[in-house]
Design an enzyme around this catalytic site. Structure first.
Site, PDB file in Angstrom:
ATOM      1  N   GLY A  12       0.771  -1.236   0.000  1.00 20.77           N
ATOM      2  CA  GLY A  12       0.000   0.000   0.000  1.00 20.77           C
ATOM      3  C   GLY A  12       0.803   1.287   0.000  1.00 20.77           C
ATOM      4  N   MET A  91      -3.740  -6.678  -7.500  1.00 16.40           N
ATOM      5  CA  MET A  91      -3.139  -7.747  -8.289  1.00 16.40           C
ATOM      6  C   MET A  91      -4.150  -8.681  -8.974  1.00 16.40           C
ATOM      7  SD  MET A  91      -0.053  -6.939  -8.186  1.00 16.40           S
ATOM      8  CE  MET A  91       1.185  -6.077  -7.219  1.00 16.40           C
ATOM      9  N   LEU A  94      -9.669  -7.394 -13.717  1.00 14.56           N
ATOM     10  CA  LEU A  94     -11.115  -7.137 -13.645  1.00 14.56           C
ATOM     11  C   LEU A  94     -11.802  -7.645 -14.907  1.00 14.56           C
ATOM     12  CD1 LEU A  94     -11.003  -3.468 -12.297  1.00 14.56           C
ATOM     13  CD2 LEU A  94     -11.134  -5.601 -10.997  1.00 14.56           C
ATOM     14  N   HIS A 110       1.246   1.199 -13.105  1.00 13.84           N
ATOM     15  CA  HIS A 110       2.061   0.034 -13.470  1.00 13.84           C
ATOM     16  C   HIS A 110       3.537   0.432 -13.408  1.00 13.84           C
ATOM     17  CE1 HIS A 110       3.055  -3.815 -15.214  1.00 13.84           C
ATOM     18  NE2 HIS A 110       3.931  -3.177 -15.962  1.00 13.84           N
TER      19      HIS A 110
END
Ligand code: GAR
Length: 208
Positions: A12, A91, A94, A110
């Site tokens: 995070g 990770m 979708l 990315h």
């Protein structure tokens, strides 16, 4: 104020960059209202809690495939009325129905200069390992919109970082985060919330 929901899976640090930017008044037009994690043990959840941001866990392990997982995510996103979604070290891939529903409203960061070192299988440290194995001299980070193909949506912002001979995957990852990811992700999010990103023929442009 747009409702920003940040999706995380791990440490995070990109979420932290967003929280810091929000605290510094650098994200205008939106507010982080919720953090959703695919991993119940993600340290990102602690970062959110430390800042009193509500958290939800939708564990990837509880679902058989990306489609059923995306359906569960869709329900969670509806619940919190998400306007904008940020994949910050998230990770999972979708489903098309979810990326279509939130077209040009999902951002991903990315850790390479897309279209190099991206797509399925390129995530986290693996990206930096591949960069070093290839011997390229410049890498960086990309913020892009998310569509149904991994790392293939319209590019919004990129920042280059030099590769050093002495780099390990870990030192390179750290520099790419510090010099690129943590800079461009909050900036791109703020521009999106301010309506300053225009789409023309499938490409994204910042309105100066
Ligand atoms: C970041 O480097 C992010 O760009 C990368 O994983 C790391 C997560 O770190 N994401 C991907 O590789 C997605 N394809 P964080 O949890 O500390 O933000």
């Amino acid at each position: 104020m747009l409702n920003i929901v940040v999706l995380v899976s791990g440490g995070g640090t990109n979420l932290q960059a967003l929280i810091n930017a929000q605290k510094n008044g650098e994200i205008t037009g939106g507010r982080i209202s919720c953090v959703i994690s695919s991993n119940p043990n993600a340290y990102a959840l602690e970062r959110a809690k430390d800042d009193n941001i509500p958290t939800v866990v939708v564990s990837r392990k509880d679902y058989a495939d990306n489609d059923s997982y995306s359906e569960a995510l869709n329900a969670a996103l509806n619940e919190v009325n998400a306007d904008i979604i940020v994949l910050a070290g998230f990770m999972s891939i979708l489903s098309k129905s979810l990326t279509d529903k939130y077209q040009y409203r999902i951002l991903n960061v990315h850790p390479s200069l897309i279209p190099s070192f991206c797509g399925e299988g390129f995530y986290g440290l693996k990206v930096h390992e591949a960069v070093l194995a290839c011997g390229v001299k410049v890498t960086g980070a990309t913020v892009h919109f998310v569509n149904e193909v991994a790392d293939a949506g319209a590019i919004i912002m990129q920042k280059a970082v030099d590769v050093k001979r002495s780099d390990s995957p870990e030192t390179l990852q750290k520099r790419v985060m510090e010099e690129a990811e943590w800079q461009i992700l909050p900036r791109a999010l703020s521009l999106l919330c301010e309506g300053k990103i225009e789409i023309d023929d499938g490409r994204a442009y910042i309105i100066e």
